[in-house]
Design an enzyme around this catalytic site. Structure first.
Site, PDB file in Angstrom:
ATOM      1  N   ASN B  73      41.684  48.714  55.262  1.00 43.38           N
ATOM      2  CA  ASN B  73      43.103  48.412  55.387  1.00 43.38           C
ATOM      3  C   ASN B  73      43.946  49.499  54.761  1.00 43.38           C
ATOM      4  O   ASN B  73      43.530  50.159  53.808  1.00 43.38           O
ATOM      5  CB  ASN B  73      43.436  47.052  54.763  1.00 43.38           C
ATOM      6  CG  ASN B  73      43.762  47.169  53.297  1.00 43.38           C
ATOM      7  OD1 ASN B  73      44.865  47.560  52.918  1.00 43.38           O
ATOM      8  ND2 ASN B  73      42.791  46.878  52.440  1.00 43.38           N
ATOM      9  N   ILE B  75      47.698  48.928  54.252  1.00 44.05           N
ATOM     10  CA  ILE B  75      48.955  48.192  54.404  1.00 44.05           C
ATOM     11  C   ILE B  75      50.087  48.962  53.743  1.00 44.05           C
ATOM     12  O   ILE B  75      51.170  49.059  54.297  1.00 44.05           O
ATOM     13  CB  ILE B  75      48.839  46.776  53.787  1.00 44.05           C
ATOM     14  CG1 ILE B  75      47.600  46.037  54.304  1.00 44.05           C
ATOM     15  CG2 ILE B  75      50.118  45.973  54.033  1.00 44.05           C
ATOM     16  CD1 ILE B  75      47.526  45.815  55.788  1.00 44.05           C
ATOM     17  N   ASN B 131      49.143  46.501  38.832  1.00 42.41           N
ATOM     18  CA  ASN B 131      48.377  47.178  39.877  1.00 42.41           C
ATOM     19  C   ASN B 131      48.396  48.687  39.649  1.00 42.41           C
ATOM     20  O   ASN B 131      49.380  49.354  39.966  1.00 42.41           O
ATOM     21  CB  ASN B 131      48.983  46.818  41.241  1.00 42.41           C
ATOM     22  CG  ASN B 131      48.157  47.310  42.403  1.00 42.41           C
ATOM     23  OD1 ASN B 131      47.228  48.103  42.237  1.00 42.41           O
ATOM     24  ND2 ASN B 131      48.487  46.847  43.580  1.00 42.41           N
ATOM     25  N   CYS B 134      46.106  50.793  43.733  1.00 40.91           N
ATOM     26  CA  CYS B 134      46.229  50.728  45.184  1.00 40.91           C
ATOM     27  C   CYS B 134      45.812  52.055  45.812  1.00 40.91           C
ATOM     28  O   CYS B 134      46.355  53.100  45.472  1.00 40.91           O
ATOM     29  CB  CYS B 134      47.655  50.392  45.617  1.00 40.91           C
ATOM     30  SG  CYS B 134      47.785  50.323  47.423  1.00 40.91           S
TER      31      CYS B 134
END
Lengths: 254, 293
Positions: B73, B75, B131, B134
């Protein structure tokens, strides 16, 4: 589970039969989904209960029989997932999540339905709700034309069936103002070409069913963006898959 | 802890939980869709999609590719941004049937601090997941997570702004995860999340071009479970704060294995995208497995 939302359940395979070369029609016993689904909505089907492949496949409802409690889907064998699904036999169990997304805004009057390739898959269901309709479909070869509803006006690129050329060629003689609603479904480039051929005065009546890879189908992963005419992206699975043509930014559709 | 001899956790960060299964960031939105389907019952905590200071449209499509054995992915942290999260999302999520932990992603240390400070004003969320891992954005993201000094700075910046619990979500893509986990612990984190997706890529050999528009993406798969078990095991032995495992969970035994490796909570992600009812299926399966021991 709330009654209004999608249902995730194991459905019994009623039949899975070849509909054309490399194209299959699968019928599933799914009463709760059959009583809730609308034309243009879709479901996520799990090809295998094992871990391969890791995600489900989105398929639009091709027909629905609420009284029999069954739904059918038409699909191309495009990869590992649909290949496994195509080998389903009567009595097998397939996990299905649906109905999902926003379908066609159905309206009384006369419909023009324009399909490219297997974009025809969902039109039998839409047709069942329409007062009157003209269906046009374009395919590369004759493959897939046997899946089209009776009376479909056909164009094939190789000229084997119907007019030789693209589906947009069929639109040249269309009397646009005689249609109250126009539905378009097929590959993105085909839909962009159809929308480009549509006279601006009738563009407000055009709805398109967009295709996209999907991670979840239920609105959380962000994997199926559709460029919005207001900037940014809409979600194909949640805001669509059916959109008003004027809400899509066709410049950013590849 | 060994779930076979010690039983399952019934609380985390002092919050009563129905079991060890939590929802991974980016695979459950803010929990609203699952709650509407009545599927949060067996969920310990909902880890939200990443909130960034500004709204983000996310990366160009295609953003997702199923390789069969796993999911790639890209995104790109698509989210409505801090202001709309405060004005629209958090009020809507106030009635969520399980506690929400807000995942926060920023491009600078100071921005982490100011974003969390702003989020403190709104909502009844249970805590934060910082986070620093990522793989799908240019700035920030895993660039922080590979550097223990940067992990320490970010953790301290967030710690200064909140008394709610914090977990720091670490990256498996470079750097030393054990050092990064220790840096988070020493800087005031209340847990570490091990780990984010693995950097991956899929090319179409016919064209030589990547299938994802951005080229690389984050790879997730049940086949990666042993990689996550190893990292949870290593980190769990190096820190005293709880370890939240994330990655590779598909079956009830996978959850118990991660608990045995040292996890206190186990997130599900890719498996959840496939089966929104996975948490309930896992809970039932775990009861069955432990009943037989």
């Amino acid at each position: 589970m709330s009654s209004s939302g999608p249902v995730d359940s194991d459905a019994r395979v009623i039949a899975c039969i070849p509909a054309d070369e490399g194209i299959f029609r699968i019928a599933l016993e799914a009463p709760r989904i059959a009583s809730a689904c609308r034309p243009g909505q879709f479901a996520m089907l799990e090809p295998s209960p094992g871990a391969f492949p890791v995600s489900r496949r989105p398929l639009t409802f091709s027909s629905c029989d609420p009284e029999a409690g069954s739904v059918t889907f038409l699909f191309d064998v495009a990869g590992a997932g649909t290949s496994i699904l195509s080998r389903s036999v009567e009595g097998d169990s397939v996990r299905i999540l649906g109905p999902l997304g926003r379908g066609w805004e159905t309206a009384p009057g006369r419909w023009l339905m324009v399909a490219g390739g297997l974009g025809i898959a969902g039109f039998p269901f839409l047709l069942s709700t329409a007062d009157e309709a003209v269906v046009m479909a374009g395919t590369r070869t004759g493959r897939g034309t046997s899946c089209c509803p009776p009376g479909t006006v056909l164009a094939t690129e190789d000229g084997s069936v119907g007019m030789r050329g693209l589906v947009t060629g069929l639109l040249e003689d269309v009397e646009w103002d005689s249609f109250d609603s126009i539905a378009v479904c097929g590959p993105s480039a085909m839909m962009r070409a159809v929308v480009a051929r549509t006279p601006p005065r009738v563009l407000g009546r055009v709805q398109v069913s967009m295709e996209s890879r999907m991670g979840c189908g239920w609105g959380v992963c962000g994997g199926c963006p559709v460029p919005s005419s207001r900037g940014g992206f809409m979600s194909c699975c949640k805001d669509g898959p059916v959109f008003r043509a004027c809400d899509v930014d066709w410049e950013r559709i590849s | 802890m060994n779930p076979v001899t010690e039983g399952l956790p019934d609380s985390f960060w002092g919050i009563p939980v129905p079991g060890p299964v939590a929802l991974a960031s980016g695979t459950c939105g803010f929990g609203l869709e699952l709650d509407a389907m009545g599927l949060l019952e067996d969920v310990a905590l909902v880890f939200s999609k990443a909130v960034t200071p500004e709204p983000r449209d996310g990366n160009a499509p295609p953003r997702i590719h199923d390789t069969g054995y796993g999911l790639l992915n890209s995104i790109g942290l698509a989210n409505p941004g801090l202001d709309r999260v405060l004005s629209e999302v958090l009020p809507a999520a106030a009635g969520l049937s399980r506690p929400l932990v807000l995942n926060v992603a920023c491009e600078s240390v100071s921005s982490f601090g100011s974003t969390v400070a702003a989020l403190e004003a709104g909502g009844s969320h249970a805590g934060y997941e910082v986070n620093v891992s990522c793989p799908n954005v240019e700035a920030g993201g895993m660039a922080f997570g590979v550097d223990p000094a940067a992990v320490a700075s970010v953790t301290r910046a967030v710690r200064l702004e909140t008394r709610r619990p914090i977990t720091v979500k670490l990256t498996p893509n470079g750097g030393d995860m054990v050092s990064a986990a220790k840096a988070a612990e020493d800087s005031g984190a209340d847990a570490v999340t091990v780990c984010n997706t693995f950097l991956g890529m899929k090319l179409d050999w016919r064209t030589g071009r990547p299938v994802l528009a951005r080229g690389v993406g984050g790879y997730s798969s049940p086949a990666l479970l042993p990689l996550v078990v190893a990292r949870v095991w290593q980190v769990g032995r190096a820190v005293r704060i709880p370890v939240i495992a994330s990655g590779g969970v598909w079956e009830p035994g996978d959850v118990l294995e991660l608990l045995a490796a040292g996890a206190s909570l186990v997130q599900v992600g890719t498996g959840l995208l496939r089966r929104p009812s996975l948490p309930s299926e896992l809970a039932a399966g775990i009861r069955e497995l432990l009943c037989g021991t």
